[in-house]
Scaffold this active site. Structure first.
Site, PDB file in Angstrom:
ATOM      1  N   SER A   7      -0.545  28.660  13.146  1.00 32.59           N
ATOM      2  CA  SER A   7      -1.695  29.262  13.805  1.00 32.59           C
ATOM      3  C   SER A   7      -2.911  29.337  12.881  1.00 32.59           C
ATOM      4  O   SER A   7      -3.496  28.311  12.553  1.00 32.59           O
ATOM      5  CB  SER A   7      -1.298  30.644  14.334  1.00 32.59           C
ATOM      6  OG  SER A   7      -2.244  31.134  15.242  1.00 32.59           O
ATOM      7  N   ASP A  27     -10.135  18.294   7.127  1.00 31.51           N
ATOM      8  CA  ASP A  27     -11.195  17.548   7.805  1.00 31.51           C
ATOM      9  C   ASP A  27     -12.469  17.478   6.975  1.00 31.51           C
ATOM     10  O   ASP A  27     -13.181  16.466   7.002  1.00 31.51           O
ATOM     11  CB  ASP A  27     -11.508  18.193   9.158  1.00 31.51           C
ATOM     12  CG  ASP A  27     -10.412  17.946  10.182  1.00 31.51           C
ATOM     13  OD1 ASP A  27      -9.481  17.178   9.877  1.00 31.51           O
ATOM     14  OD2 ASP A  27     -10.478  18.531  11.280  1.00 31.51           O
ATOM     15  N   LYS A  32       1.441  25.327  15.954  1.00 30.69           N
ATOM     16  CA  LYS A  32       0.981  26.260  16.985  1.00 30.69           C
ATOM     17  C   LYS A  32      -0.534  26.155  17.100  1.00 30.69           C
ATOM     18  O   LYS A  32      -1.264  26.642  16.248  1.00 30.69           O
ATOM     19  CB  LYS A  32       1.386  27.693  16.660  1.00 30.69           C
ATOM     20  CG  LYS A  32       0.901  28.687  17.707  1.00 30.69           C
ATOM     21  CD  LYS A  32       1.148  30.111  17.273  1.00 30.69           C
ATOM     22  CE  LYS A  32       0.512  31.077  18.261  1.00 30.69           C
ATOM     23  NZ  LYS A  32      -0.961  30.948  18.312  1.00 30.69           N
TER      24      LYS A  32
END
Length: 728
Positions: free
Chosen positions: A474, A485, A499
């Site tokens: 999460s 990224d 998740k």
């Protein structure tokens, strides 16, 4: 957050037990015959949220098909190992309730949950009585017999088959204690009390726990991360999320029918007083200086905790029997003033690892921040309190310390971090990047919003690595995904949990505006999150740049194991800066890692332990032959002693648990409290080869980029690794 289901593994270290029973301590509140009016109202409200509204991200119609799933989930929650209910019981439930639970929830007439639980309670009584009867006889440990303890996928059995299973379970419990050196009469006494306590705890469960378990069977059938919480469960959840509470700062548990002090929170009222210690028994609780002293022997632990907690600056009186005194001794009166207490075990912690000089590279000092959860005290922040609990603020202070110490790099350790506050995940990522998108959120209607780091500048602009494992979920995946990224740092470890959904808390008392909570809360999945590049972490998780061997099989643990989990998907990317691209660096990093790991005996021992664990786990059974079990134990002891000798020869830190018995045969509440706490503290000092290797990998990256300007220009085009900076 990883969903906290009412499941328990039937492992070598546990007797056959019910997970629902583990919620309870002893108490004297009889189970109501059926749901209360408040619970009937709550059932209808939860139905409105999950199946008859636009709130849920993926609502499901509550029909006969879903009714069947709710029944399956409810039976799984009560009896996950399938050791209490018979096949005939389950067939009866299917016939009576298989297509009726949908109507029961819609109407609020959830009496079937009580009817099923009533038979469950009867079966627990029967089975524990059967187990206690086995203790009167003798066991033949010379037979070639195996106990099939892993039954989560086994078919429901008839009564005769359950008799065999329980006999084998008791035999295994006895053998474990025998191998630990216990005498027959001591074994008989320990196990008889264990089985009696199991029956008692189920008998003394409250109606709100039965209701919560049933409603979670419905909620879990909608989505693996949607939960219903009673008012008391919601309070405990908020304590966990805020990382703070108002009370005395003592960790309590139930032992021998009495609430016992396990440990004190550093800096809390209990620790500051010097009047409590591990093992002390609390037998009475009174409010203020003159409130009635209530005898709490035999009470449920959550009821005792509710009495002890209270507003800061108020007093609570405790009647305490010291750990070393008989329970019938005269108690000592301890008066404490409650305060706001930070839960230290869940706070971020910092340390520094020195990576030795090697291959022409100097020694490097790597700062490590271990973050077990993304906590925030929402209420304190809303009230404007200056020092509200916040994972980001704690980490920022540690980064400032690392800057002052001039460490060479930082490892953010998110292993086992199941998530927490989305806001904290965004703000914490902002400590490492300049302004920009951190996570994209798609709501049920399809609208996509972007959560940005709005603060210019960074708290740490140097070399960075994020250490993750299968338990990183999460919010951990939001941070790791954004760092990847942006090319801001290396991701090291295992593939994460997967998740990629967002939950919000819906207060069911908000609409009636109740002053006293009556209906509880729903943790509801309302959105799906996506990384800045548009990729979801759902199911796939975040893949590491430098991978460690997997310690947990993805087929056993992770989002992909949930049959009703959302699939992976992608949306458009949000424009963002890319500080670096580590792809050109990874082959060299991996080669250096593999060469070093091959010579690292502690890392190789870890690999061996993981392999052995997975081999044992795959067997799903254990021998009940004493000679075979002793041989296994002797091989384990020999391997441990051999490692100790090797550690000594190589000048390595000794295993802090070397002298501890690997299996004492006892359940957690049967052990000496002080010894158990001391063992846990010792375990924290054990060598962590994966953390050490992560620091070494980051040091490798620093060295490679520092000596090769051309490579640095490829990997970090935005900064060219200027003076060791990996961010602007």
């Amino acid at each position: 957050m990883i969903r906290n289901r009412l499941l328990i593994a039937l492992t070598l270290g546990l007797a056959l037990a019910s997970p629902l029973a583990l919620l309870a301590g002893a108490g004297d509140t009889a189970l109501p015959a059926g749901p209360t009016q408040n619970q009937a109202t709550t059932a209808r409200m939860v139905y409105g949220l999950l199946s008859d509204s636009r709130y849920a991200y993926r609502p499901r119609a509550l029909d006969d098909a879903l009714s069947q799933e709710v029944l399956t989930e409810y039976l799984k929650a009560l009896d996950p190992a399938r050791v209490f209910f018979t096949a005939q019981d389950v067939a009866g439930f299917q016939a009576a309730y298989g297509n009726r639970l949908d109507d029961a929830i819609k109407s609020g007439q959830v009496e079937p949950a009580w009817a099923i639980f009533s038979l469950y309670r009867q079966r627990v009584d029967e089975r524990t009585a059967f187990a206690r009867k086995q203790l009167k006889g003798d066991f033949d440990f010379s037979k070639d017999e195996r106990y099939e303890y892993d039954r989560k996928d086994a078919p429901w059995a008839d009564a005769a088959a359950l008799d065999t299973l329980w006999r084998q379970s008791v035999k295994n419990d006895w053998l474990r204690l025998k191998l630990a050196g216990k005498a027959p009469e001591e074994i008989r006494k320990t196990l008889d009390k264990r089985y009696a306590n199991l029956a008692t705890s189920v008998q003394q469960l409250k109606g709100d726990e039965v209701f919560q378990t049933f409603m979670n069977a419905y909620a879990g059938s909608i989505d693996p991360h949607t939960d219903y919480m009673t008012p008391r469960s919601a309070e405990n959840f908020n304590v966990q999320m805020s990382n703070s509470l108002e009370g005395i700062g003592a960790v309590l548990f139930r032992q021998d029918d009495v609430v016992t002090v396990r440990e004190m929170v550093p800096g809390g009222p209990a620790a500051r007083s010097g009047k409590l210690k591990p093992g002390d028994r609390i037998v009475g609780v009174g409010q203020g200086t003159s409130g009635e002293m209530k005898d709490v022997v035999g009470w449920r632990i959550d009821d005792v905790v509710a009495l002890i907690r209270g507003a800061a600056d108020t007093q609570v009186r405790l009647d305490v029997v010291p750990a070393e005194a008989p329970l019938d001794s005269k108690p000592q009166l301890v008066t404490l003033t409650r305060a706001k207490v930070r839960l230290e075990d869940q706070r971020a912690k910092a340390e520094t690892i020195v990576v030795p000089a090697s291959a022409g590279q100097p020694a490097r000092r790597i700062g490590v921040i271990k973050l077990p959860g993304f906590y925030q005290d929402f209420e304190a922040r809303r009230r404007g309190e200056k020092n509200f609990a916040s994972a980001t603020r704690d980490v920022a202070r540690m980064l400032a310390d690392f800057r002052a110490q001039k460490v060479d790099g930082v490892v953010l350790d998110l292993r086992g971090n199941g998530g927490g506050s989305l806001n904290e995940a965004v703000e914490l990522t902002g400590l490492f990047i300049d302004k920009g998108p951190v996570v994209q959120v798609r709501e049920a209607g399809g609208r996509v919003s972007v959560q940005y780091d709005q603060d210019a500048g960074v708290a740490w602009d140097g070399p960075l690595a994020v250490l993750v494992n299968r338990g990183s979920a999460s919010a951990s995946e939001i941070v790791a995904g954004a760092i990847k990224d942006y090319g801001r740092g290396l991701i090291i470890g295992e593939n994460t949990f997967g998740k990629g959904t967002v939950q919000t808390l819906v207060d069911l008392d908000r609409w009636p505006a109740n002053e006293t909570p009556r209906f509880g809360e729903v943790k509801l999945t309302v959105a799906q999150f996506f990384r800045p590049d548009g990729s979801s972490t759902q199911n796939k998780g975040v893949q590491p740049d430098v991978a460690f061997p997997t310690s947990v099989d993805a087929a056993e643990f992770g989002e992909s194991t949930y049959p009703n989990a959302l699939p992976w998907t992608r949306i458009a990317a949000a424009p963002h800066v890319r500080y670096g691209n580590f792809s050109p660096l990874l082959p060299q990093l991996d080669a250096l890692f593999q060469a070093r790991a091959a010579k690292d005996v502690e890392y190789q021992w870890w690999l061996e332990d993981v392999r052995r664990f997975r081999e044992e786990q795959a067997k799903k059974s254990i021998s009940l032959n004493e000679a075979e079990r002793r041989a296994e134990r002797d091989r384990f002891d020999a391997r441990r002693k051999q490692r100790a000798e090797e550690r000594k020869r190589l000048g390595l830190q000794q295993d802090p648990l070397l002298d501890a018995r690997p299996d004492d045969g006892l359940a957690a509440d049967e052990r000496n409290v002080a010894d158990a706490v001391a063992r846990e503290e010792a375990a924290k000092k054990a060598t962590d080869p994966l953390l050490r290797e992560s620091a070494a990998i980051l040091a490798d990256a620093i060295g490679l980029l520092g000596k090769d300007a051309q490579l640095a220009a490829q990997v970090l085009p935005a900064t060219r690794n200027a003076a060791g900076h990996w961010a602007d």
